[in-house]
Design a protein around this motif. Sequence first.
Motif, PDB file in Angstrom:
ATOM      1  N   ARG A   1     -11.426   4.524  -7.918  1.00 19.13           N
ATOM      2  CA  ARG A   1     -10.435   3.607  -7.331  1.00 19.13           C
ATOM      3  C   ARG A   1     -11.026   2.836  -6.162  1.00 19.13           C
ATOM      4  O   ARG A   1     -10.677   1.674  -5.939  1.00 19.13           O
ATOM      5  CB  ARG A   1      -9.186   4.376  -6.941  1.00 19.13           C
ATOM      6  N   PHE A   2     -11.898   3.457  -5.401  1.00 20.02           N
ATOM      7  CA  PHE A   2     -12.556   2.752  -4.309  1.00 20.02           C
ATOM      8  C   PHE A   2     -13.403   1.611  -4.870  1.00 20.02           C
ATOM      9  O   PHE A   2     -13.355   0.488  -4.371  1.00 20.02           O
ATOM     10  CB  PHE A   2     -13.427   3.716  -3.495  1.00 20.02           C
TER      11      PHE A   2
ATOM     12  N   GLN B   1      -4.978  11.927   0.588  1.00 24.52           N
ATOM     13  CA  GLN B   1      -4.013  12.715   1.358  1.00 24.52           C
ATOM     14  C   GLN B   1      -3.872  14.114   0.779  1.00 24.52           C
ATOM     15  O   GLN B   1      -3.881  15.105   1.506  1.00 24.52           O
ATOM     16  CB  GLN B   1      -2.646  12.029   1.368  1.00 24.52           C
ATOM     17  N   VAL B   2      -3.731  14.195  -0.520  1.00 26.63           N
ATOM     18  CA  VAL B   2      -3.578  15.491  -1.181  1.00 26.63           C
ATOM     19  C   VAL B   2      -4.834  16.329  -0.997  1.00 26.63           C
ATOM     20  O   VAL B   2      -4.757  17.502  -0.645  1.00 26.63           O
ATOM     21  CB  VAL B   2      -3.262  15.314  -2.684  1.00 26.63           C
ATOM     22  N   GLY B   3      -5.992  15.717  -1.221  1.00 27.10           N
ATOM     23  CA  GLY B   3      -7.249  16.441  -1.080  1.00 27.10           C
ATOM     24  C   GLY B   3      -7.460  16.972   0.328  1.00 27.10           C
ATOM     25  O   GLY B   3      -7.836  18.132   0.521  1.00 27.10           O
ATOM     26  N   LEU B   4      -7.213  16.147   1.320  1.00 24.08           N
ATOM     27  CA  LEU B   4      -7.378  16.591   2.709  1.00 24.08           C
ATOM     28  C   LEU B   4      -6.387  17.679   3.073  1.00 24.08           C
ATOM     29  O   LEU B   4      -6.724  18.637   3.774  1.00 24.08           O
ATOM     30  CB  LEU B   4      -7.241  15.400   3.659  1.00 24.08           C
TER      31      LEU B   4
ATOM     32  N   ILE C   1       0.844  -1.199   0.000  1.00 28.59           N
ATOM     33  CA  ILE C   1       0.000   0.000   0.000  1.00 28.59           C
ATOM     34  C   ILE C   1       0.877   1.246   0.000  1.00 28.59           C
ATOM     35  O   ILE C   1       0.651   2.181  -0.775  1.00 28.59           O
ATOM     36  CB  ILE C   1      -0.967  -0.004   1.201  1.00 28.59           C
ATOM     37  N   GLY C   2       1.885   1.271   0.847  1.00 28.33           N
ATOM     38  CA  GLY C   2       2.794   2.420   0.907  1.00 28.33           C
ATOM     39  C   GLY C   2       3.562   2.617  -0.386  1.00 28.33           C
ATOM     40  O   GLY C   2       3.729   3.748  -0.861  1.00 28.33           O
ATOM     41  N   ALA C   3       4.027   1.530  -0.972  1.00 24.45           N
ATOM     42  CA  ALA C   3       4.769   1.629  -2.233  1.00 24.45           C
ATOM     43  C   ALA C   3       3.868   2.147  -3.346  1.00 24.45           C
ATOM     44  O   ALA C   3       4.275   2.994  -4.153  1.00 24.45           O
ATOM     45  CB  ALA C   3       5.346   0.265  -2.614  1.00 24.45           C
ATOM     46  N   SER C   4       2.642   1.680  -3.388  1.00 23.32           N
ATOM     47  CA  SER C   4       1.703   2.146  -4.402  1.00 23.32           C
ATOM     48  C   SER C   4       1.371   3.618  -4.197  1.00 23.32           C
ATOM     49  O   SER C   4       1.248   4.376  -5.157  1.00 23.32           O
ATOM     50  CB  SER C   4       0.424   1.312  -4.361  1.00 23.32           C
TER      51      SER C   4
ATOM     52  N   PHE D   1      -5.702   0.521  -3.531  1.00 24.01           N
ATOM     53  CA  PHE D   1      -5.997   1.213  -2.275  1.00 24.01           C
ATOM     54  C   PHE D   1      -4.914   2.247  -1.964  1.00 24.01           C
ATOM     55  O   PHE D   1      -5.216   3.367  -1.549  1.00 24.01           O
ATOM     56  CB  PHE D   1      -6.127   0.198  -1.134  1.00 24.01           C
ATOM     57  N   GLY D   2      -3.657   1.887  -2.178  1.00 24.12           N
ATOM     58  CA  GLY D   2      -2.555   2.835  -1.968  1.00 24.12           C
ATOM     59  C   GLY D   2      -2.669   4.038  -2.879  1.00 24.12           C
ATOM     60  O   GLY D   2      -2.434   5.174  -2.464  1.00 24.12           O
ATOM     61  N   ALA D   3      -3.046   3.813  -4.134  1.00 22.54           N
ATOM     62  CA  ALA D   3      -3.225   4.910  -5.085  1.00 22.54           C
ATOM     63  C   ALA D   3      -4.375   5.812  -4.650  1.00 22.54           C
ATOM     64  O   ALA D   3      -4.288   7.041  -4.731  1.00 22.54           O
ATOM     65  CB  ALA D   3      -3.479   4.356  -6.484  1.00 22.54           C
ATOM     66  N   MET D   4      -5.451   5.214  -4.161  1.00 24.15           N
ATOM     67  CA  MET D   4      -6.594   5.985  -3.701  1.00 24.15           C
ATOM     68  C   MET D   4      -6.220   6.816  -2.470  1.00 24.15           C
ATOM     69  O   MET D   4      -6.581   7.987  -2.368  1.00 24.15           O
ATOM     70  CB  MET D   4      -7.753   5.055  -3.360  1.00 24.15           C
ATOM     71  N   LEU D   5      -5.468   6.229  -1.561  1.00 32.10           N
ATOM     72  CA  LEU D   5      -5.068   6.955  -0.361  1.00 32.10           C
ATOM     73  C   LEU D   5      -4.222   8.175  -0.687  1.00 32.10           C
ATOM     74  O   LEU D   5      -4.316   9.208  -0.022  1.00 32.10           O
ATOM     75  CB  LEU D   5      -4.297   6.033   0.592  1.00 32.10           C
TER      76      LEU D   5
END
Length: 78
Positions: free
Chosen positions: A37-38, A66-69, A3-6, A58-62
């Motif tokens: 993506r969800f 992050q950027v949006g928030l 997830i982190g790598a994605s 899921f990593g790509a969606m997160l």
Amino acid sequence: KAIGASNTKTDLKEMLKEKSHFDSETFVGGPKLILKRFQTTVDSIMKDDHYDQVRKTFGAMLRILQVGLFLLLVNYFK
């Protein structure tokens, strides 16, 4: 790890895509991409059991979340 790598790869790969970073006031494109993506994540779990792909999506969606928030908070505290 996946997830982190994605998450990181998505940031690098989509660096210049407006909807991935809510650039140029693209507040419509960003949420649509998050929802897409969800849905892909849910579909992969329900139909395919491709958990490696689920983690990547899921990593790509997160990353987009992050950027949006971050942008929402920055604009809120201006």
